[in-house]
Design an enzyme around this catalytic site. Structure first.
Site, PDB file in Angstrom:
ATOM      1  N   ASP A 236       1.037   5.621   0.197  1.00 52.17           N
ATOM      2  CA  ASP A 236       0.336   6.734   0.828  1.00 52.17           C
ATOM      3  C   ASP A 236      -0.051   7.813  -0.182  1.00 52.17           C
ATOM      4  O   ASP A 236       0.364   7.773  -1.346  1.00 52.17           O
ATOM      5  CB  ASP A 236       1.221   7.366   1.905  1.00 52.17           C
TER       6      ASP A 236
ATOM      7  N   ARG B 278       0.833  -1.200   0.000  1.00 53.88           N
ATOM      8  CA  ARG B 278       0.000   0.000   0.000  1.00 53.88           C
ATOM      9  C   ARG B 278       0.872   1.257   0.000  1.00 53.88           C
ATOM     10  O   ARG B 278       1.854   1.335   0.736  1.00 53.88           O
ATOM     11  CB  ARG B 278      -0.923   0.003   1.221  1.00 53.88           C
TER      12      ARG B 278
ATOM     13  N   TYR C 210      11.800   0.685  -3.408  1.00 50.29           N
ATOM     14  CA  TYR C 210      11.304   2.049  -3.549  1.00 50.29           C
ATOM     15  C   TYR C 210      12.436   2.930  -4.060  1.00 50.29           C
ATOM     16  O   TYR C 210      13.598   2.761  -3.671  1.00 50.29           O
ATOM     17  CB  TYR C 210      10.831   2.605  -2.208  1.00 50.29           C
TER      18      TYR C 210
ATOM     19  N   ARG D  98      10.172   7.602   3.742  1.00 52.70           N
ATOM     20  CA  ARG D  98      10.153   9.061   3.858  1.00 52.70           C
ATOM     21  C   ARG D  98      10.889   9.530   5.107  1.00 52.70           C
ATOM     22  O   ARG D  98      11.530  10.580   5.105  1.00 52.70           O
ATOM     23  CB  ARG D  98       8.709   9.562   3.848  1.00 52.70           C
TER      24      ARG D  98
END
Length: 270
Positions: free
Chosen positions: A52, A50, A110, A197
């Protein structure tokens, strides 16, 4: 019931993340709506990871179960005709029922693209992060060494994280510079909520000289989110690649190639 795997790319700027919500402004909601039209029946999706609000997908993988038969080309072109411009199916493939988009994944990669320049670029708004102060590549690479491996990542975990354990294995953390651009690659078995992040925020503190590289080791030991850097913006974050056992035969594209192919430009030196 036959199982299908789909590779999905999306610009997350206008969506409230992946996971379905009441308002329907999520990638999952829009994809399932298109699937319902395409298959003439409601269908649920299971995703690899998932994302954001504001986070993009290059190599998101989902699976569905349906008895409806369609040509592989129709899965791609038919669904894309029903999807908005910001979401597109990249490939479709039949898989055995032993395949699970989430639990069969062995790693997730990522990418975070940062533009390091004195002046922001409106053309890259939402597509790349922006840092005004000069970044030192060597310092960030030194700091990254402390993060690779199995650690308790509590200091890089969102307060809303629902994971049962803060322990994750960061398999690789690579940082490359291409002119004004820095490309950060994070590969792990799984990630905590806001983990990438939060790692970016700390690495950029080191890159700007606000902290020494060894600060990263101290943060891991302290396990206190309040001591780390602020969460960095989602603008340049991409779920770029999900790896599965070779037995499933899913398409494989290097993460950086996928990013620059979708962006439509190759930074100097790439």
């Amino acid at each position: 019931m036959p199982r299908m795997a789909l590779g999905v790319a999306y610009d997350g700027s206008s969506w409230q993340g992946w996971q379905t919500q009441t308002g329907g402004r999520t990638v999952q909601d829009r994809l399932e709506s298109a699937l319902g039209q395409f298959l003439a029946q409601p269908v649920g999706t299971i995703c690899a990871g998932r994302t954001d609000t504001g986070v993009h997908g290059l190599g998101q993988v989902v699976h569905i179960d349906t008895a409806v038969q369609r040509r592989m080309e129709s899965w791609v072109r038919g669904l894309n005709a029903l999807l908005p411009d910001s979401i597109a199916v990249q490939w479709a493939q039949a898989v055995p029922d032993t395949f699970h988009a989430r639990f069969s994944a062995v790693s997730r990669t990522y990418l975070y693209l940062v533009r390091n320049s004195r002046v922001r670029s409106p053309m890259l708004h939402g597509r790349a992060g922006w840092v005004y102060h000069a970044l030192d590549l060597a310092s960030m690479r030194e700091a990254a060494r402390f993060l690779v491996g199995e650690h308790d990542f509590s200091c890089f975990r969102s307060s809303q994280c629902q994971a049962a354990s803060p322990v994750r294995t960061l398999q690789a953390l690579d940082i490359q510079r291409y002119g004004d651009f820095f490309l950060f690659t994070f590969k792990a078995n799984a990630f905590l909520h806001h983990m990438v992040r939060n790692l970016m925020g700390a690495l950029l503190y080191v890159g700007q000289g606000r902290q020494a590289p060894a600060w990263m080791e101290a943060l891991l030991a302290q396990r206190d989110r309040r001591l780390a850097a602020p969460t960095f913006a989602p603008d340049g974050l991409y779920l770029a690649k999900v790896d599965y056992p070779a037995e499933f035969g899913l398409p494989v594209l290097p993460a950086d190639k996928a990013l620059f192919s979708h962006l439509g430009f190759y930074p100097a030196g790439c």
